[in-house]
Design a protein around this motif. Structure first.
Motif, PDB file in Angstrom:
ATOM      1  N   PHE A 121       1.336   6.983  -6.680  1.00  0.00           N
ATOM      2  CA  PHE A 121       0.207   7.810  -7.087  1.00  0.00           C
ATOM      3  C   PHE A 121       0.472   9.288  -6.779  1.00  0.00           C
ATOM      4  CE2 PHE A 121      -2.020   4.089  -8.050  1.00  0.00           C
ATOM      5  CZ  PHE A 121      -3.232   4.413  -8.632  1.00  0.00           C
ATOM      6  N   VAL A 122       1.134   9.571  -5.670  1.00  0.00           N
ATOM      7  CA  VAL A 122       1.422  10.963  -5.323  1.00  0.00           C
ATOM      8  C   VAL A 122       2.475  11.549  -6.255  1.00  0.00           C
ATOM      9  CG1 VAL A 122       2.387  12.485  -3.549  1.00  0.00           C
ATOM     10  CG2 VAL A 122       0.730  10.712  -2.923  1.00  0.00           C
ATOM     11  N   LEU A 123       3.579  10.845  -6.433  1.00  0.00           N
ATOM     12  CA  LEU A 123       4.709  11.387  -7.185  1.00  0.00           C
ATOM     13  C   LEU A 123       4.554  11.154  -8.682  1.00  0.00           C
ATOM     14  CD1 LEU A 123       7.385  10.141  -4.661  1.00  0.00           C
ATOM     15  CD2 LEU A 123       6.631  12.493  -4.960  1.00  0.00           C
ATOM     16  N   GLY A 155       0.810  -1.214   0.000  1.00  0.00           N
ATOM     17  CA  GLY A 155       0.000   0.000   0.000  1.00  0.00           C
ATOM     18  C   GLY A 155       0.842   1.261   0.000  1.00  0.00           C
ATOM     19  N   GLY A 156       1.950   1.241   0.759  1.00  0.00           N
ATOM     20  CA  GLY A 156       2.800   2.422   0.817  1.00  0.00           C
ATOM     21  C   GLY A 156       3.485   2.720  -0.503  1.00  0.00           C
ATOM     22  N   PHE A 157       3.978   1.684  -1.176  1.00  0.00           N
ATOM     23  CA  PHE A 157       4.632   1.886  -2.464  1.00  0.00           C
ATOM     24  C   PHE A 157       3.637   2.416  -3.506  1.00  0.00           C
ATOM     25  CE2 PHE A 157       7.920  -1.533  -1.319  1.00  0.00           C
ATOM     26  CZ  PHE A 157       8.797  -0.575  -0.851  1.00  0.00           C
ATOM     27  N   LEU A 158       2.423   1.850  -3.521  1.00  0.00           N
ATOM     28  CA  LEU A 158       1.417   2.326  -4.474  1.00  0.00           C
ATOM     29  C   LEU A 158       1.006   3.764  -4.176  1.00  0.00           C
ATOM     30  CD1 LEU A 158      -0.871  -0.809  -4.931  1.00  0.00           C
ATOM     31  CD2 LEU A 158       0.650   0.223  -6.619  1.00  0.00           C
ATOM     32  N   MET A 217      -4.594  11.512  -3.361  1.00  0.00           N
ATOM     33  CA  MET A 217      -3.920  10.578  -4.248  1.00  0.00           C
ATOM     34  C   MET A 217      -3.322   9.411  -3.465  1.00  0.00           C
ATOM     35  SD  MET A 217      -4.155  11.563  -7.474  1.00  0.00           S
ATOM     36  CE  MET A 217      -2.784  10.844  -8.362  1.00  0.00           C
ATOM     37  N   ALA A 218      -2.755   9.693  -2.295  1.00  0.00           N
ATOM     38  CA  ALA A 218      -2.171   8.630  -1.481  1.00  0.00           C
ATOM     39  C   ALA A 218      -3.236   7.646  -1.010  1.00  0.00           C
ATOM     40  CB  ALA A 218      -1.436   9.226  -0.287  1.00  0.00           C
ATOM     41  N   ALA A 219      -4.435   8.153  -0.742  1.00  0.00           N
ATOM     42  CA  ALA A 219      -5.514   7.284  -0.268  1.00  0.00           C
ATOM     43  C   ALA A 219      -6.215   6.544  -1.400  1.00  0.00           C
ATOM     44  CB  ALA A 219      -6.535   8.110   0.510  1.00  0.00           C
TER      45      ALA A 219
END
Length: 261
Positions: free
Chosen positions: A17-19, A10-13, A197-199
């Motif tokens: 999405f943010v960057l 989840g953290g990598f995705l 985006m992160a969520a």
């Protein structure tokens, strides 16, 4: 270890999405932000330095999925979900070809590929998310649901790209980014869209049976997770240094010089 792998996935995705989403948003906005060759080169220059680093987060997420959740990956591949994944991959390749098109910063052909690939990629992510949230997450979402979700996700990518443009661009492209949002695009709007985006991929993660029966156990997982955890500080440091980079110098007649946030 299964919980650590799920958190890493989840953290990598979310990081991608943010960057990476900021780069995609800039690509979608290229015809609006860049009206001539020099302006389009400036927009390209804002995304090109860090695009490979942004894609590294997606590669790391794929490694976690394939290495730690092979049963889930096989289940997704055995269904009809590749009907979504294949166009999504084609859009990614199209955008990459436009970004690295030979010639002086791509030229018109490269710009067309970059813009088309960016729009298709944003819509493809929306269709994939709709499919993963459906009752049978290994099948594509219906066309109407995919179109609605794709349009909503595409709008989010656009808003995210506008905030990033206001942070990284100068002169007329910067002014156009601020104009389209009523002068509100900047650091605060980028932080807001970054949170959304992160969520964005997280509901799909909760929908998938990551902790039930799909996680792998064995030496491969015990080697892969420490390796990914060891590279995490390097990726994070590189992204922080990239985001803290100074934007291009603004012309002295920039009307937003005093209001830029």
């Amino acid at each position: 270890m299964d919980l650590v792998a799920a958190i890493l996935l989840g953290g990598f995705l979310s990081a991608h999405f943010v960057l990476g989403g900021a780069d995609v948003g800039l690509g979608m906005l290229l015809p609006y932000l860049g009206r001539d060759g020099s302006e389009r080169r400036a927009v390209r220059g804002a995304m090109a330095p860090g695009c490979l680093e942004h894609e590294a987060w997606l590669v790391a997420a794929a490694a976690v999925l394939l290495g730690c959740f092979p049963e889930l990956a096989a289940r997704l591949a055995d269904g009809t979900l590749p009907l979504v994944l294949l166009p999504l991959g084609a859009a990614w390749l199209l955008r990459a070809a436009g970004l690295w098109w030979p010639g002086p910063r791509g030229g018109r052909s490269g710009d067309a590929l970059l813009v088309t690939g960016s729009w298709l990629l944003a819509a493809g992510w929306g269709w994939l998310l709709a499919s993963l949230l459906a009752e049978t997450h290994h099948s594509p979402a219906p066309a109407l649901a995919g179109a609605v979700t794709g349009a909503a996700v595409g709008a989010l990518f656009l808003a995210h790209g506008l905030g990033y443009a206001a942070l990284r661009l100068t002169g007329p492209p910067f002014q156009r980014a601020r104009l389209l949002t009523g002068g509100q695009a900047g650091r605060h709007s980028f932080l807001l869209t970054s949170v959304v985006m992160a969520a964005l991929p997280l509901p799909a993660g909760f929908r998938l049976p990551l902790l039930e029966d799909a996680a792998a156990t064995g030496p491969f997982e015990r080697v892969l997770l420490p390796a990914l955890l060891a590279t995490l500080p390097l990726l994070f440091t590189a992204q922080v240094r990239r985001l803290r980079g100074a934007p291009l110098r603004r012309p002295v007649n920039d009307p937003y010089k005093e209001t830029r946030s």
